[in-house]
Design a protein around this motif. Structure first.
Motif, mmCIF file in Angstrom:
data_model
loop_
_atom_site.group_PDB
_atom_site.id
_atom_site.type_symbol
_atom_site.label_atom_id
_atom_site.label_comp_id
_atom_site.label_asym_id
_atom_site.label_seq_id
_atom_site.Cartn_x
_atom_site.Cartn_y
_atom_site.Cartn_z
ATOM 1 N N ILE A 83 0.885 -1.308 0.030
ATOM 2 C CA ILE A 83 0.024 -0.185 -0.076
ATOM 3 C C ILE A 83 1.009 1.239 -0.083
ATOM 4 C CG2 ILE A 83 -1.910 1.137 1.224
ATOM 5 C CD1 ILE A 83 -2.579 -1.402 2.364
ATOM 6 N N GLY A 84 1.890 1.170 0.998
ATOM 7 C CA GLY A 84 2.760 2.415 1.157
ATOM 8 C C GLY A 84 3.598 2.706 0.014
ATOM 9 N N SER A 85 3.905 1.573 -0.800
ATOM 10 C CA SER A 85 5.114 1.801 -1.768
ATOM 11 C C SER A 85 4.267 1.361 -3.191
ATOM 12 C CB SER A 85 6.300 0.764 -1.742
ATOM 13 O OG SER A 85 7.003 1.278 -0.376
ATOM 14 N N LEU A 86 4.086 0.205 -3.369
ATOM 15 C CA LEU A 86 3.479 -0.325 -4.857
ATOM 16 C C LEU A 86 2.302 0.631 -5.183
ATOM 17 C CD1 LEU A 86 3.412 -2.146 -7.010
ATOM 18 C CD2 LEU A 86 2.048 -3.669 -5.796
ATOM 19 N N LEU A 87 1.226 0.576 -4.223
ATOM 20 C CA LEU A 87 -0.103 1.453 -4.836
ATOM 21 C C LEU A 87 0.144 2.939 -4.869
ATOM 22 C CD1 LEU A 87 -3.113 -0.379 -2.998
ATOM 23 C CD2 LEU A 87 -2.678 -0.152 -5.570
ATOM 24 N N ALA A 88 1.040 3.486 -3.913
ATOM 25 C CA ALA A 88 1.437 4.919 -3.882
ATOM 26 C C ALA A 88 2.061 5.339 -5.300
ATOM 27 C CB ALA A 88 2.406 5.117 -2.611
ATOM 28 N N SER A 251 0.851 2.773 6.139
ATOM 29 C CA SER A 251 1.014 2.352 4.915
ATOM 30 C C SER A 251 0.183 3.454 3.943
ATOM 31 C CB SER A 251 0.326 1.142 4.571
ATOM 32 O OG SER A 251 1.046 -0.001 5.248
ATOM 33 N N LEU A 252 -1.240 3.824 4.364
ATOM 34 C CA LEU A 252 -1.787 4.688 3.868
ATOM 35 C C LEU A 252 -1.319 6.282 4.072
ATOM 36 C CD1 LEU A 252 -4.157 4.756 1.615
ATOM 37 C CD2 LEU A 252 -5.572 5.112 3.588
ATOM 38 N N GLY A 253 -0.655 6.381 5.150
ATOM 39 C CA GLY A 253 -0.329 7.428 5.667
ATOM 40 C C GLY A 253 0.842 8.339 4.624
ATOM 41 N N THR A 254 1.427 7.396 4.116
ATOM 42 C CA THR A 254 2.502 7.792 3.087
ATOM 43 C C THR A 254 1.895 8.834 2.102
ATOM 44 O OG1 THR A 254 2.717 6.127 1.791
ATOM 45 C CG2 THR A 254 4.198 6.159 3.808
ATOM 46 N N TRP A 255 0.795 8.434 1.651
ATOM 47 C CA TRP A 255 0.043 9.021 0.531
ATOM 48 C C TRP A 255 -0.201 10.515 0.893
ATOM 49 C CZ3 TRP A 255 -3.734 5.855 -2.622
ATOM 50 C CH2 TRP A 255 -3.427 4.415 -2.816
ATOM 51 N N GLY A 256 -0.129 11.044 1.922
ATOM 52 C CA GLY A 256 -0.402 12.361 2.545
ATOM 53 C C GLY A 256 0.889 13.019 3.228
ATOM 54 N N LEU A 257 1.922 12.506 3.075
ATOM 55 C CA LEU A 257 3.055 13.125 3.711
ATOM 56 C C LEU A 257 4.098 13.900 2.620
ATOM 57 C CD1 LEU A 257 4.588 10.274 6.194
ATOM 58 C CD2 LEU A 257 2.983 12.072 6.597
#
Length: 507
Positions: A83-88, A251-257
């Motif tokens: 989630i944090g890498s591939l999907l991002a 995981s999802l948090g990286t999408w908004g950092l």
């Protein structure tokens, strides 16, 4: 001690040399902040991965969640990779690059201003960045210093100050490109180091199978599975609900950092995105998966070394305690591993905070006109200021590493994730909805710090992100949407025609 010091000296010298080498990229603001948009796939992927994982993961999170969830903590690392890498990379990478280049936005606050036509959003986002990146930075100092105390018996304060000086030096010297090149070097150290560390620690208890056998004997102390043996080696562990909260936040948090999303601004081309997606995902599987897998065996090292005078477990001591009896060469590798992870993340944080404050607050508001040179000097000065503030907080830590990071990630990702993600895909999102997301992210995080209505800052952070994803589109439905023609012009960037070689497409 000679081996450990020698490896550290070589490491620090290499970092400074890279900073000096990268000075040629710092003659312009774009060069200092984004490396002139010239970062290739390997540099970008490693920069993303090393900014993602630091001492917070290896010392704080691996220790705390490995203790709580046992071997099932490995799911956190798997979630980080998928989630944090591939999907991002798949969901955000290409669209972020295209839209930010079209808007000429160099920071996330600047993106909010130009995408939603509001200078107020830019100032608010900049303030949120600067305030809530500080506890994240302090948590990194905290985690690394615990390891240094164990390996070198150097007082905590000196570790924090020394690390701050070296990080500041190479970021000030070389800007983004210095951090990207150093991230690549540090990333390789992390990949090798985590594999060596896992093998060495498991060997203490007779290898992998015997370690699992010993873990299975330990009764659970979770209220749900109280006294049950085998809970710490089960598929989802003793507490799958709270485990899911940690997976979502980390995981999802990286999408908004902002320090993570900034890597997509600087990427070079299409090939870099495709290749970077694969590299970044593999990196996360090895480093994050390996860290949490290692932490899952923490209860095998229970003893006075990880407990305070009252017998309470101090989570930040668990991983250092696992390393105490390892050979000096292995300890040296681990120290350099965690140092690499931490300095890369620190460099990304201080560069993000200084560039955000300079470009989004000072330029045009405090100072009406700023030359390129003045902007770069201002950013360099603010790097020093940001490091000083975070050092002061790190010298007086008020809570565990994981809680400090949870507060930071909760406010940042809770505020930014939804409006940034929807802003790349949906035309209908309104400025009012973005303001609502900012209020939710900061409000819930701050209120929970005071009133603690959600016991764990980790779960509070996960809640703010999910709340933003739900609330932003709902508020957009009932508030005034931006002017249609202006939004259409922004999204027209996605429809520009480009030529591709036949090795990329047959048509």
């Amino acid at each position: 001690m000679i081996i450990k010091l020698a490896m550290l000296i070589v490491f620090f010298i290499a970092m400074i040399i890279v900073g000096i080498y990268a000075r040629k990229h710092t003659t312009s603001v774009d060069g200092f902040v984004l490396g002139g948009h010239s970062a290739g796939p390997w540099l970008t992927a490693f920069a993303y991965g090393t900014s993602y994982f630091s001492a917070v993961v290896f010392i704080g999170y691996a220790g705390q969640f490995g203790w709580k969830y046992g071997m099932s903590a490995t799911w956190i690392g798997i979630g980080n990779a998928l989630i944090g890498s591939l999907l991002a990379w798949i969901v955000l990478g290409r669209r972020t690059k295209v839209m930010t280049r079209h808007l000429q936005a160099r920071t996330m606050p600047e993106f909010f201003e130009k995408r939603y036509f509001s200078k107020g959003l830019k100032i608010a986002a900049s303030a949120i960045c600067f305030i809530f990146l500080v506890p994240y930075t302090a948590s990194i100092y905290n985690g690394l210093s615990r390891l240094f105390e164990m390996a070198f018996h150097i007082p905590y304060q000196y570790c924090v100050i020394g690390m701050a000086i070296f990080t500041g030096l190479y970021v000030i010297l070389g800007g983004y490109m210095a951090t990207a090149i150093n991230d690549f070097i540090q990333g390789i150290i992390m990949l090798v180091g985590i594999c060596v560390t896992i093998a060495a620690v498991l060997n203490i208890n007779g290898g992998f199978m015997n370690s699992v056998f010993e873990m299975a004997k330990i009764p659970s102390d979770n209220p749900v599975t109280l006294g049950q043996q085998g809970a710490f080696t089960s598929f989802f562990g003793p507490d799958p609900v709270n485990l899911l909260g940690v997976v979502i936040l980390t995981s999802l948090g990286t999408w908004g950092l902002p320090q993570m999303i900034g890597k997509f601004y600087a990427i070079k081309d299409e090939k870099s995105i495709n290749t970077g997606t694969v590299i970044s995902t593999i990196f996360a599987f090895v480093v994050a998966g390996g860290s949490y897998f290692l932490g899952g065996f923490g209860r095998l090292f229970d003893g006075p070394g990880i407990r305070d005078a009252g017998g309470n477990v101090i989570f930040d001591r668990i991983v250092p305690e696992m390393l105490v009896d390892l050979p000096d060469v292995i300890v040296a590798v681990v120290v350099v591993l965690v140092l690499s992870a931490s300095m890369s993340t620190l460099a990304s944080l201080v560069l993000t905070s200084s560039s955000t404050l300079t470009l989004d607050c000072l330029k045009g508001f405090v100072f009406k006109k700023m030359s390129e040179k003045q902007q770069i000097i201002t950013m360099q000065v603010l790097i020093v200021v940001f490091i000083l503030i975070s050092v002061l907080l790190a010298l007086n830590p008020s809570t565990f590493i994981a809680q400090l990071m949870g507060i930071s990630w909760g406010a940042l990702a809770g505020s930014f994730l939804a409006p940034f993600l929807y802003g790349l895909y949906l035309k209908r999102i309104s400025p009012a909805a973005v303001w609502t997301s900012f209020v939710l992210g900061v409000g819930i995080t701050t209120a929970n710090m005071i009133f603690k209505f959600i016991a764990s800052p980790i779960n509070a952070g996960a809640f703010t992100m999910v709340a933003g994803l739900v609330v932003v589109p709902l508020v957009s439905l009932v508030t005034k949407k931006p002017e249609r023609a202006a939004v259409d012009e922004i999204f027209a960037a996605y429809d520009e025609k480009v030529e591709k070689s036949k090795k990329h497409t047959l048509e």
